[in-house]
Scaffold this motif. Sequence first.
Motif, PDB file in Angstrom:
ATOM      1  N   SER A  72       0.847  -1.199   0.000  1.00 18.73           N
ATOM      2  CA  SER A  72       0.000   0.000   0.000  1.00 18.73           C
ATOM      3  C   SER A  72       0.881   1.247   0.000  1.00 18.73           C
ATOM      4  O   SER A  72       1.946   1.279   0.625  1.00 18.73           O
ATOM      5  CB  SER A  72      -0.959  -0.004   1.178  1.00 18.73           C
ATOM      6  N   ALA A  73       0.415   2.263  -0.737  1.00 19.37           N
ATOM      7  CA  ALA A  73       1.191   3.499  -0.889  1.00 19.37           C
ATOM      8  C   ALA A  73       0.245   4.658  -1.162  1.00 19.37           C
ATOM      9  O   ALA A  73      -0.956   4.470  -1.350  1.00 19.37           O
ATOM     10  CB  ALA A  73       2.191   3.338  -2.043  1.00 19.37           C
ATOM     11  N   SER A  74       0.817   5.855  -1.207  1.00 20.59           N
ATOM     12  CA  SER A  74       0.056   7.044  -1.585  1.00 20.59           C
ATOM     13  C   SER A  74       0.851   7.828  -2.625  1.00 20.59           C
ATOM     14  O   SER A  74       2.078   7.806  -2.638  1.00 20.59           O
ATOM     15  CB  SER A  74      -0.251   7.912  -0.364  1.00 20.59           C
ATOM     16  N   VAL A  75       0.128   8.529  -3.485  1.00 22.46           N
ATOM     17  CA  VAL A  75       0.747   9.318  -4.547  1.00 22.46           C
ATOM     18  C   VAL A  75       1.205  10.644  -3.954  1.00 22.46           C
ATOM     19  O   VAL A  75       0.405  11.404  -3.418  1.00 22.46           O
ATOM     20  CB  VAL A  75      -0.259   9.561  -5.703  1.00 22.46           C
ATOM     21  N   ARG A  76       2.500  10.926  -4.045  1.00 25.72           N
ATOM     22  CA  ARG A  76       3.063  12.176  -3.502  1.00 25.72           C
ATOM     23  C   ARG A  76       3.091  13.283  -4.543  1.00 25.72           C
ATOM     24  O   ARG A  76       2.929  14.444  -4.209  1.00 25.72           O
ATOM     25  CB  ARG A  76       4.479  11.925  -2.977  1.00 25.72           C
ATOM     26  N   TRP A  77       3.362  12.927  -5.794  1.00 26.23           N
ATOM     27  CA  TRP A  77       3.400  13.917  -6.872  1.00 26.23           C
ATOM     28  C   TRP A  77       3.185  13.231  -8.215  1.00 26.23           C
ATOM     29  O   TRP A  77       3.429  12.046  -8.352  1.00 26.23           O
ATOM     30  CB  TRP A  77       4.713  14.703  -6.871  1.00 26.23           C
ATOM     31  N   VAL A  78       2.707  14.003  -9.197  1.00 25.12           N
ATOM     32  CA  VAL A  78       2.507  13.529 -10.561  1.00 25.12           C
ATOM     33  C   VAL A  78       2.942  14.644 -11.509  1.00 25.12           C
ATOM     34  O   VAL A  78       2.611  15.804 -11.300  1.00 25.12           O
ATOM     35  CB  VAL A  78       1.023  13.174 -10.838  1.00 25.12           C
ATOM     36  N   LEU A  79       3.683  14.271 -12.555  1.00 29.05           N
ATOM     37  CA  LEU A  79       4.179  15.240 -13.526  1.00 29.05           C
ATOM     38  C   LEU A  79       3.933  14.708 -14.944  1.00 29.05           C
ATOM     39  O   LEU A  79       4.407  13.621 -15.273  1.00 29.05           O
ATOM     40  CB  LEU A  79       5.679  15.468 -13.314  1.00 29.05           C
ATOM     41  N   LEU A  81       4.547  13.996 -18.771  1.00 26.26           N
ATOM     42  CA  LEU A  81       5.731  13.946 -19.638  1.00 26.26           C
ATOM     43  C   LEU A  81       5.309  13.398 -20.991  1.00 26.26           C
ATOM     44  O   LEU A  81       5.216  12.179 -21.166  1.00 26.26           O
ATOM     45  CB  LEU A  81       6.810  13.032 -19.040  1.00 26.26           C
ATOM     46  N   GLY A  82       5.026  14.272 -21.932  1.00 27.02           N
ATOM     47  CA  GLY A  82       4.533  13.825 -23.230  1.00 27.02           C
ATOM     48  C   GLY A  82       3.202  13.110 -23.042  1.00 27.02           C
ATOM     49  O   GLY A  82       2.317  13.610 -22.372  1.00 27.02           O
ATOM     50  N   GLY A  83       3.065  11.906 -23.590  1.00 29.55           N
ATOM     51  CA  GLY A  83       1.849  11.117 -23.419  1.00 29.55           C
ATOM     52  C   GLY A  83       1.868  10.258 -22.165  1.00 29.55           C
ATOM     53  O   GLY A  83       0.977   9.441 -21.967  1.00 29.55           O
ATOM     54  N   TYR A  84       2.886  10.435 -21.342  1.00 27.56           N
ATOM     55  CA  TYR A  84       3.037   9.634 -20.121  1.00 27.56           C
ATOM     56  C   TYR A  84       2.979  10.525 -18.887  1.00 27.56           C
ATOM     57  O   TYR A  84       2.868  11.728 -18.986  1.00 27.56           O
ATOM     58  CB  TYR A  84       4.378   8.883 -20.136  1.00 27.56           C
ATOM     59  N   ARG A  85       3.093   9.901 -17.728  1.00 25.95           N
ATOM     60  CA  ARG A  85       3.170  10.637 -16.463  1.00 25.95           C
ATOM     61  C   ARG A  85       4.252  10.012 -15.599  1.00 25.95           C
ATOM     62  O   ARG A  85       4.370   8.794 -15.534  1.00 25.95           O
ATOM     63  CB  ARG A  85       1.841  10.564 -15.715  1.00 25.95           C
ATOM     64  N   ALA A  86       5.018  10.874 -14.942  1.00 28.46           N
ATOM     65  CA  ALA A  86       5.957  10.420 -13.916  1.00 28.46           C
ATOM     66  C   ALA A  86       5.245  10.625 -12.583  1.00 28.46           C
ATOM     67  O   ALA A  86       4.476  11.570 -12.421  1.00 28.46           O
ATOM     68  CB  ALA A  86       7.242  11.233 -13.967  1.00 28.46           C
ATOM     69  N   ALA A  87       5.493   9.728 -11.631  1.00 27.95           N
ATOM     70  CA  ALA A  87       4.847   9.868 -10.319  1.00 27.95           C
ATOM     71  C   ALA A  87       5.777   9.354  -9.230  1.00 27.95           C
ATOM     72  O   ALA A  87       6.570   8.434  -9.450  1.00 27.95           O
ATOM     73  CB  ALA A  87       3.526   9.101 -10.283  1.00 27.95           C
ATOM     74  N   GLY A  88       5.664   9.964  -8.052  1.00 26.30           N
ATOM     75  CA  GLY A  88       6.360   9.506  -6.860  1.00 26.30           C
ATOM     76  C   GLY A  88       5.347   8.905  -5.909  1.00 26.30           C
ATOM     77  O   GLY A  88       4.324   9.534  -5.616  1.00 26.30           O
ATOM     78  N   LEU A  89       5.597   7.675  -5.463  1.00 27.33           N
ATOM     79  CA  LEU A  89       4.680   6.959  -4.579  1.00 27.33           C
ATOM     80  C   LEU A  89       5.392   6.639  -3.272  1.00 27.33           C
ATOM     81  O   LEU A  89       6.489   6.088  -3.279  1.00 27.33           O
ATOM     82  CB  LEU A  89       4.213   5.666  -5.245  1.00 27.33           C
ATOM     83  N   ARG A  90       4.766   6.989  -2.165  1.00 27.34           N
ATOM     84  CA  ARG A  90       5.358   6.747  -0.847  1.00 27.34           C
ATOM     85  C   ARG A  90       4.701   5.527  -0.208  1.00 27.34           C
ATOM     86  O   ARG A  90       3.471   5.446  -0.130  1.00 27.34           O
ATOM     87  CB  ARG A  90       5.160   7.961   0.051  1.00 27.34           C
ATOM     88  N   PHE A  91       5.534   4.577   0.237  1.00 32.11           N
ATOM     89  CA  PHE A  91       5.022   3.394   0.918  1.00 32.11           C
ATOM     90  C   PHE A  91       4.359   3.803   2.224  1.00 32.11           C
ATOM     91  O   PHE A  91       4.822   4.699   2.923  1.00 32.11           O
ATOM     92  CB  PHE A  91       6.144   2.402   1.241  1.00 32.11           C
TER      93      PHE A  91
END
Length: 99
Positions: A72-79, A81-91
């Motif tokens: 289980s985690a939560s999304v910290r940020w989303v950016l 990038l073109g047709g994609y997305r980068a994301a940081g997920l915290r446990f």
Amino acid sequence: MQKKREFRRFAVLGELKIRPVGGRGWMRAALTTISKGGIGVYMKGILEKGQRVVLKIAYLRKGELTAVEDISASVRWVLPLGGYRAAGLRFDSIVDKKD
């Protein structure tokens, strides 16, 4: 300069699946970084900051599947990038295994 990250990150390349809590389907994502506290991913799916998710990670050793784990985690940020997305997920929990 103030230290931003709590744990050391490692660059990796792998695949995992992400499912929003309460959602039915899994999204495929590319795993790019990992630390004791969380992961960085690239994906086509849509996630929102603060959203709760479940990660499905398979572990291989010498090309053989050794375990599959839901984390289980939560999304910290989303950016975007073109047709994609980068994301940081915290446990949600940090497990300090020494094996």
